[in-house]
Design a protein around this motif. Structure first.
Motif, PDB file in Angstrom:
ATOM      1  N   THR A 107     -75.007 -71.893  42.113  1.00  0.00           N
ATOM      2  CA  THR A 107     -74.533 -70.852  41.321  1.00  0.00           C
ATOM      3  C   THR A 107     -74.383 -71.482  39.866  1.00  0.00           C
ATOM      4  OG1 THR A 107     -73.672 -69.602  43.139  1.00  0.00           O
ATOM      5  CG2 THR A 107     -73.095 -68.934  41.101  1.00  0.00           C
ATOM      6  N   LEU A 108     -74.790 -70.972  38.919  1.00  0.00           N
ATOM      7  CA  LEU A 108     -74.633 -71.392  37.518  1.00  0.00           C
ATOM      8  C   LEU A 108     -73.588 -70.870  36.835  1.00  0.00           C
ATOM      9  CD1 LEU A 108     -78.533 -71.079  36.287  1.00  0.00           C
ATOM     10  CD2 LEU A 108     -77.253 -73.121  37.063  1.00  0.00           C
ATOM     11  N   ASP A 109     -72.601 -69.657  37.336  1.00  0.00           N
ATOM     12  CA  ASP A 109     -71.890 -69.130  36.862  1.00  0.00           C
ATOM     13  C   ASP A 109     -70.571 -69.721  37.556  1.00  0.00           C
ATOM     14  OD1 ASP A 109     -73.090 -67.411  35.026  1.00  0.00           O
ATOM     15  OD2 ASP A 109     -73.270 -65.688  36.657  1.00  0.00           O
ATOM     16  N   ALA A 110     -69.234 -69.522  36.835  1.00  0.00           N
ATOM     17  CA  ALA A 110     -68.100 -69.818  37.380  1.00  0.00           C
ATOM     18  C   ALA A 110     -67.556 -68.946  38.533  1.00  0.00           C
ATOM     19  CB  ALA A 110     -66.892 -70.290  36.210  1.00  0.00           C
ATOM     20  N   VAL A 111     -67.227 -69.257  39.801  1.00  0.00           N
ATOM     21  CA  VAL A 111     -66.753 -68.460  40.805  1.00  0.00           C
ATOM     22  C   VAL A 111     -65.460 -68.883  41.027  1.00  0.00           C
ATOM     23  CG1 VAL A 111     -67.375 -67.214  43.009  1.00  0.00           C
ATOM     24  CG2 VAL A 111     -69.439 -67.822  41.327  1.00  0.00           C
ATOM     25  N   GLU A 112     -64.760 -67.941  41.312  1.00  0.00           N
ATOM     26  CA  GLU A 112     -63.266 -68.241  41.886  1.00  0.00           C
ATOM     27  C   GLU A 112     -62.757 -67.217  42.587  1.00  0.00           C
ATOM     28  OE1 GLU A 112     -60.739 -71.108  38.428  1.00  0.00           O
ATOM     29  OE2 GLU A 112     -61.075 -68.891  38.128  1.00  0.00           O
ATOM     30  N   VAL A 113     -61.884 -67.627  43.768  1.00  0.00           N
ATOM     31  CA  VAL A 113     -61.153 -66.411  44.570  1.00  0.00           C
ATOM     32  C   VAL A 113     -59.755 -66.721  44.208  1.00  0.00           C
ATOM     33  CG1 VAL A 113     -60.846 -65.693  46.807  1.00  0.00           C
ATOM     34  CG2 VAL A 113     -63.046 -66.637  46.428  1.00  0.00           C
ATOM     35  N   ILE A 114     -59.119 -65.749  43.773  1.00  0.00           N
ATOM     36  CA  ILE A 114     -57.695 -65.781  43.340  1.00  0.00           C
ATOM     37  C   ILE A 114     -57.079 -64.944  44.277  1.00  0.00           C
ATOM     38  CG2 ILE A 114     -56.287 -65.290  41.464  1.00  0.00           C
ATOM     39  CD1 ILE A 114     -58.670 -65.752  39.510  1.00  0.00           C
ATOM     40  N   ASP A 115     -56.212 -65.299  44.909  1.00  0.00           N
ATOM     41  CA  ASP A 115     -55.163 -64.547  45.791  1.00  0.00           C
ATOM     42  C   ASP A 115     -54.442 -63.679  45.068  1.00  0.00           C
ATOM     43  OD1 ASP A 115     -52.735 -65.808  45.227  1.00  0.00           O
ATOM     44  OD2 ASP A 115     -52.524 -66.742  47.033  1.00  0.00           O
ATOM     45  N   THR A 116     -53.610 -62.564  45.754  1.00  0.00           N
ATOM     46  CA  THR A 116     -52.626 -61.479  44.968  1.00  0.00           C
ATOM     47  C   THR A 116     -51.499 -62.145  44.300  1.00  0.00           C
ATOM     48  OG1 THR A 116     -51.513 -61.279  47.208  1.00  0.00           O
ATOM     49  CG2 THR A 116     -53.317 -59.861  46.671  1.00  0.00           C
ATOM     50  N   ASN A 117     -51.111 -63.498  44.663  1.00  0.00           N
ATOM     51  CA  ASN A 117     -50.077 -64.159  43.848  1.00  0.00           C
ATOM     52  C   ASN A 117     -50.686 -64.960  42.502  1.00  0.00           C
ATOM     53  OD1 ASN A 117     -47.934 -63.305  45.339  1.00  0.00           O
ATOM     54  ND2 ASN A 117     -48.557 -64.761  46.912  1.00  0.00           N
ATOM     55  N   VAL A 131     -59.121 -61.625  44.774  1.00  0.00           N
ATOM     56  CA  VAL A 131     -60.040 -61.245  43.791  1.00  0.00           C
ATOM     57  C   VAL A 131     -61.040 -62.224  43.488  1.00  0.00           C
ATOM     58  CG1 VAL A 131     -60.428 -60.546  41.335  1.00  0.00           C
ATOM     59  CG2 VAL A 131     -58.382 -59.573  42.481  1.00  0.00           C
ATOM     60  N   VAL A 132     -62.303 -61.831  43.607  1.00  0.00           N
ATOM     61  CA  VAL A 132     -63.271 -62.547  43.239  1.00  0.00           C
ATOM     62  C   VAL A 132     -63.791 -62.501  41.750  1.00  0.00           C
ATOM     63  CG1 VAL A 132     -65.687 -63.467  43.881  1.00  0.00           C
ATOM     64  CG2 VAL A 132     -64.181 -62.447  45.723  1.00  0.00           C
ATOM     65  N   GLU A 133     -63.664 -63.473  41.180  1.00  0.00           N
ATOM     66  CA  GLU A 133     -63.971 -63.567  39.813  1.00  0.00           C
ATOM     67  C   GLU A 133     -65.327 -64.230  39.329  1.00  0.00           C
ATOM     68  OE1 GLU A 133     -60.423 -63.099  36.666  1.00  0.00           O
ATOM     69  OE2 GLU A 133     -61.250 -65.441  36.864  1.00  0.00           O
ATOM     70  N   ILE A 134     -66.156 -63.984  38.749  1.00  0.00           N
ATOM     71  CA  ILE A 134     -67.362 -64.621  38.460  1.00  0.00           C
ATOM     72  C   ILE A 134     -67.314 -64.536  36.971  1.00  0.00           C
ATOM     73  CG2 ILE A 134     -70.062 -64.328  38.496  1.00  0.00           C
ATOM     74  CD1 ILE A 134     -69.672 -63.073  41.120  1.00  0.00           C
ATOM     75  N   SER A 135     -67.468 -65.699  36.193  1.00  0.00           N
ATOM     76  CA  SER A 135     -67.363 -66.056  34.839  1.00  0.00           C
ATOM     77  C   SER A 135     -68.344 -66.470  34.414  1.00  0.00           C
ATOM     78  CB  SER A 135     -66.140 -66.804  34.587  1.00  0.00           C
ATOM     79  OG  SER A 135     -64.860 -66.365  34.982  1.00  0.00           O
ATOM     80  N   ARG A 136     -69.349 -65.896  33.257  1.00  0.00           N
ATOM     81  CA  ARG A 136     -70.352 -66.428  32.681  1.00  0.00           C
ATOM     82  C   ARG A 136     -70.051 -66.706  31.262  1.00  0.00           C
ATOM     83  NH1 ARG A 136     -75.487 -63.147  33.557  1.00  0.00           N
ATOM     84  NH2 ARG A 136     -75.275 -64.348  35.690  1.00  0.00           N
ATOM     85  N   ASP A 137     -70.305 -68.002  30.587  1.00  0.00           N
ATOM     86  CA  ASP A 137     -70.081 -68.391  29.482  1.00  0.00           C
ATOM     87  C   ASP A 137     -71.373 -67.782  28.480  1.00  0.00           C
ATOM     88  OD1 ASP A 137     -69.796 -69.742  26.825  1.00  0.00           O
ATOM     89  OD2 ASP A 137     -69.832 -71.579  27.902  1.00  0.00           O
ATOM     90  N   ILE A 138     -70.615 -66.711  27.556  1.00  0.00           N
ATOM     91  CA  ILE A 138     -71.492 -66.188  26.666  1.00  0.00           C
ATOM     92  C   ILE A 138     -71.186 -66.507  25.218  1.00  0.00           C
ATOM     93  CG2 ILE A 138     -71.745 -64.260  28.120  1.00  0.00           C
ATOM     94  CD1 ILE A 138     -69.766 -62.624  26.466  1.00  0.00           C
ATOM     95  N   THR A 139     -70.733 -67.584  25.007  1.00  0.00           N
ATOM     96  CA  THR A 139     -70.308 -68.351  23.666  1.00  0.00           C
ATOM     97  C   THR A 139     -71.478 -68.258  22.913  1.00  0.00           C
ATOM     98  OG1 THR A 139     -68.761 -69.618  24.686  1.00  0.00           O
ATOM     99  CG2 THR A 139     -69.427 -70.008  22.495  1.00  0.00           C
TER     100      THR A 139
END
Length: 176
Positions: free
Chosen positions: A17-27, A107-115
Motif C-alpha cells: 500500500t502506497l498510502d499511510a494506513v493506521e488503525v486508531i482505537d477509541t482512546n 477508526v481506520v485512517e488512510i492518508s495520502r500525501d497531496i503536497t
C-alpha cells in the motif's frame, strides 16, 4: 499453515500500500500501522494519533471522536510535519472499524500525501490569474473564438472598440 498464509497475505498488503494506513482505537492510540505511516510520521504503534500532528492533545475538531459518535466516515485535509521535518499536506479518509456486534472499536485512517498536487494547483491558479489579468487589461483587443467563430472571451479593449459590453458579444460571431 493457514494462519501463516493469512499473515503473509496481510503483510504483503501492508507493504504494498502506497498510502499511510493506521488503525486508531477509541482512546486515540495507534494499534496498527503500515510501513508508509511509520516512515511518514516516525512515531510508533502505541503512541497517540495526535502525536503525528506534533500536538499535545486531540485536535479540537477531532474526526475520530465525531466518527465514534455518529459512525459516519470523514474525508479531510490536514497539515503534518513528517519525521524529516518537512511540512506535508495530507488527504485523509477516516472510517469506523466495527466489532461483530456493530460497535465502533477503532477508526481506520488512510492518508495520502497531496503536497505536490496542492502546490501544482496553486501554481496553476497563479498562472491563470496572471493570464487573466494580462488579457483583461491589455491595451490591444484580445478575443478568443470557438470552432464556430463565436466569441467566448473579449477583453476590455475589444469591448471599447465594438462599443458593446461583453454580454452582447459572447456567443456571437464576428459577423453578427
Amino acid at each position: 499453515d493457514a494462519l501463516r498464509s493469512q499473515e503473509a497475505f496481510m503483510r504483503q498488503i501492508r507493504e504494498a500500500t502506497l498510502d499511510a494506513v493506521e488503525v486508531i482505537d477509541t482512546n486515540g492510540v495507534i494499534v496498527w500501522r503500515n510501513t508508509v505511516a511509520g516512515e511518514l510520521y516516525g512515531n510508533e504503534v502505541g503512541s497517540k494519533c495526535y502525536e503525528n500532528l506534533k500536538r499535545e492533545s486531540r485536535c479540537p475538531d477531532c474526526a475520530h471522536l465525531a466518527i465514534q459518535q455518529d459512525g459516519v466516515p470523514r474525508d479531510y485535509e490536514c497539515t503534518v510535519v513528517d519525521r524529516r521535518g518537512r511540512t506535508r499536506t495530507m488527504w485523509v479518509r477516516a472510517t469506523p472499524l466495527l466489532d461483530a456486534k456493530g460497535n465502533i472499536t477503532a477508526v481506520v485512517e488512510i492518508s495520502r500525501d497531496i503536497t505536490e498536487r496542492k502546490a501544482a494547483q496553486q501554481q496553476q491558479q497563479a498562472s491563470e490569474h496572471l493570464y487573466r489579468t494580462l488579457t483583461e487589461n491589455h491595451p490591444d483587443c484580445i478575443s478568443r473564438l470557438d470552432v464556430e467563430c463565436r466569441h467566448i472571451f473579449v477583453n476590455e479593449a475589444a469591448q471599447r472598440l465594438a462599443e458593446l459590453p461583453a454580454e452582447s458579444m459572447l456567443g456571437r460571431t464576428v459577423c453578427d
